[in-house]
Design an enzyme around this catalytic site. Structure first.
Site, short mmCIF file in Angstrom:
data_model
loop_
_atom_site.label_atom_id
_atom_site.label_comp_id
_atom_site.label_asym_id
_atom_site.label_seq_id
_atom_site.Cartn_x
_atom_site.Cartn_y
_atom_site.Cartn_z
N THR A 70 -1.94 2.77 3.56
CA THR A 70 -1.17 4.01 3.61
C THR A 70 -0.36 3.93 4.88
OG1 THR A 70 -2.92 5.30 2.56
CG2 THR A 70 -1.45 6.54 4.00
N SER B 231 0.81 -1.22 0.00
CA SER B 231 0.00 0.00 0.00
C SER B 231 0.84 1.27 0.00
CB SER B 231 -0.92 0.01 1.22
OG SER B 231 -0.18 0.13 2.41
N THR C 6 -5.60 7.22 7.49
CA THR C 6 -5.63 6.20 6.45
C THR C 6 -7.10 5.83 6.22
OG1 THR C 6 -5.46 4.37 8.03
CG2 THR C 6 -3.39 5.23 7.15
N GLY C 7 -7.35 5.21 5.10
CA GLY C 7 -8.74 4.85 4.79
C GLY C 7 -9.23 5.63 3.58
N THR D 197 1.66 6.98 0.50
CA THR D 197 0.76 5.91 0.05
C THR D 197 0.88 5.65 -1.45
OG1 THR D 197 -1.58 5.23 0.08
CG2 THR D 197 -1.16 7.50 -0.49
N ARG E 229 -5.86 9.78 -10.27
CA ARG E 229 -6.61 10.03 -9.03
C ARG E 229 -5.64 10.44 -7.91
NH1 ARG E 229 -6.47 7.61 -3.58
NH2 ARG E 229 -8.51 7.87 -2.66
N1 ASP Z 1 -6.14 7.29 2.22
C1 ASP Z 1 -5.54 6.62 1.10
C2 ASP Z 1 -6.09 7.19 -0.17
O1 ASP Z 1 -7.29 7.43 -0.24
C3 ASP Z 1 -5.72 5.17 1.05
C4 ASP Z 1 -5.76 4.42 2.35
O2 ASP Z 1 -5.26 4.89 3.34
O3 ASP Z 1 -6.28 3.33 2.43
O4 ASP Z 1 -5.36 7.35 -1.10
#
Ligand code: ASP
Length: 360
Positions: free
Chosen positions: A207, A86, A258-259, A225, A235
């Site tokens: 991330t 990730s 994260t997320g 990330t 994106r």
């Molecule tokens: N926050 C990150 C993103 O949207 C991805 C993640 O942390 O899962 O790029």
């Protein structure tokens, strides 16, 4: 205007030409941190994949390193790790099979920040983000410009798509649609660890965020990330957006996330976590308040489960100037890493809700 450089011009335009008053910046109330108190020991917090990062960052903080150098050195270990799919080298690619990385850094003492987005071929986007902060008058460079900036500064172009990530991507491409001409390879032909990842990770992202306060009470943070797995090329998520995936205020605290990045982009949530700490909330309360705000703002039916709650998760990690730390998520579960005077350990992440298996 002759002889006036761009900075002078902007200054003059602000003060005179545009007639805007130069207001003093509001002083933070410090309600959340108890004035100028300092922690009695440095504290580092990081996301669930941050064990190596907190250990490295603490080692450097104990040697007196700047907190931003410490957290960047920490996350570099994860960016370099091909097994973390990730982040950085080995991160899962976009839908075209190209690894595009996002990162931001923020330095409390100078309230300075740098970031890169959709950066290709460079495995340490956090280092490039720091150079954007230090060597330019800008905060964010993207895509080709970010790559050229990195190359001009001596970074090496590398293929970031590992064999493991390529296999996972190709499998995804094969099962992604039944109206294109791609078929997935048989699962049994894939490497054992690729099969495990496909089962476990397919629908998630990842991330690393790492924030620290040093023994002087100075704060810094970094988020890096490869972004949403198989994202649309170009994106950009929350990680490189100051206030969304990372925010630091040296008078208050630092927070990162994260997320689902889109939720943080629509709510500037890391900034919100720091603001809640400024208002007197503990780091954990501040993280959970930001989650509540995201839940309240999630109205699109495609983002809601059958129970009316978000069908995604977002997690926050925070540390304040006193060295208090915490985390919070929409859905509880998993853990984050902390390293304080009691050592390094994984701590469970509290959530607003328990995981609901029936979520869409
Ligand atoms: N926050 C990150 C993103 O949207 C991805 C993640 O942390 O899962 O790029």
């Amino acid at each position: 205007m002759a002889g006036m450089n761009r900075r002078d011009f902007l200054k003059a335009a602000t003060v005179a030409g545009l007639g805007l008053p130069l207001l003093p910046l509001a002083r933070p109330t410090m309600a959340g941190t108890g004035g100028s108190v300092k922690p009695d020991h440095p504290v580092v917090v990081s996301s669930g994949n941050g064990e190596k990062a907190v250990k490295k960052a603490m080692e450097l903080l104990k040697e007196g390193a700047d907190p931003l150098d410490a957290v960047i050195a920490g996350v570099n270990l994860v960016e370099d790790d091909p097994d973390d799919i990730s982040v950085g080298f080995g991160g899962l690619p976009n839908e075209d099979g190209v690894v595009q990385l996002d990162a931001s850094v923020m330095h409390g003492p100078t309230h300075n920040a740098g970031a890169v987005a959709a950066l290709e071929y460079i495995k340490n986007p956090s280092k490039v983000a720091k150079l954007v902060m230090e060597r330019t008058d800008h905060v964010l460079l993207v895509g080709k410009g970010a790559l050229e900036f990195a190359l001009a500064n001596g970074f090496k172009k590398e293929n970031l798509l590992t064999e493991k990530a390529r296999q996972i991507w190709l499998y995804w491409k094969g099962i992604n649609s039944n109206i294109d001409d791609w078929f997935p390879p048989p699962l049994e032909e894939l490497d054992e660890d690729v099969r495990k990842i496909i089962k476990r990770y397919f629908d998630v992202h990842g991330t690393i965020n790492c924030c620290a306060v040093d023994a002087n009470g100075d704060l810094a943070g970094v988020t890096t990330t490869s972004g949403l797995f198989f994202k649309i090329p170009g994106r950009v998520g929350d990680s490189p957006i100051i206030g969304a995936g990372l925010y630091v205020d040296n008078e208050v605290g630092a927070a990162g996330s994260t997320g689902r990045g889109e939720a943080n982009l629509k709510n500037l949530s890391s900034f919100m976590v720091v603001e809640y700490m400024r208002m007197g909330k503990s780091p954990t309360e501040a993280c959970l308040e930001a989650c509540k705000r995201i839940v309240e703002h999630t109205k699109l039916p495609e983002l809601l489960g059958d129970d009316g709650k978000p069908n995604f998760n977002v997690k926050f990690y925070a540390v304040n100037k006193k060295g208090e730390f915490g985390a919070g998520a929409i859905y509880e579960g998993g853990s984050f890493w902390v390293y304080d005077k009691h050592g390094a350990r994984a701590v469970p992440i509290p959530g607003l809700y328990k995981k609901n298996k029936k979520r869409k």
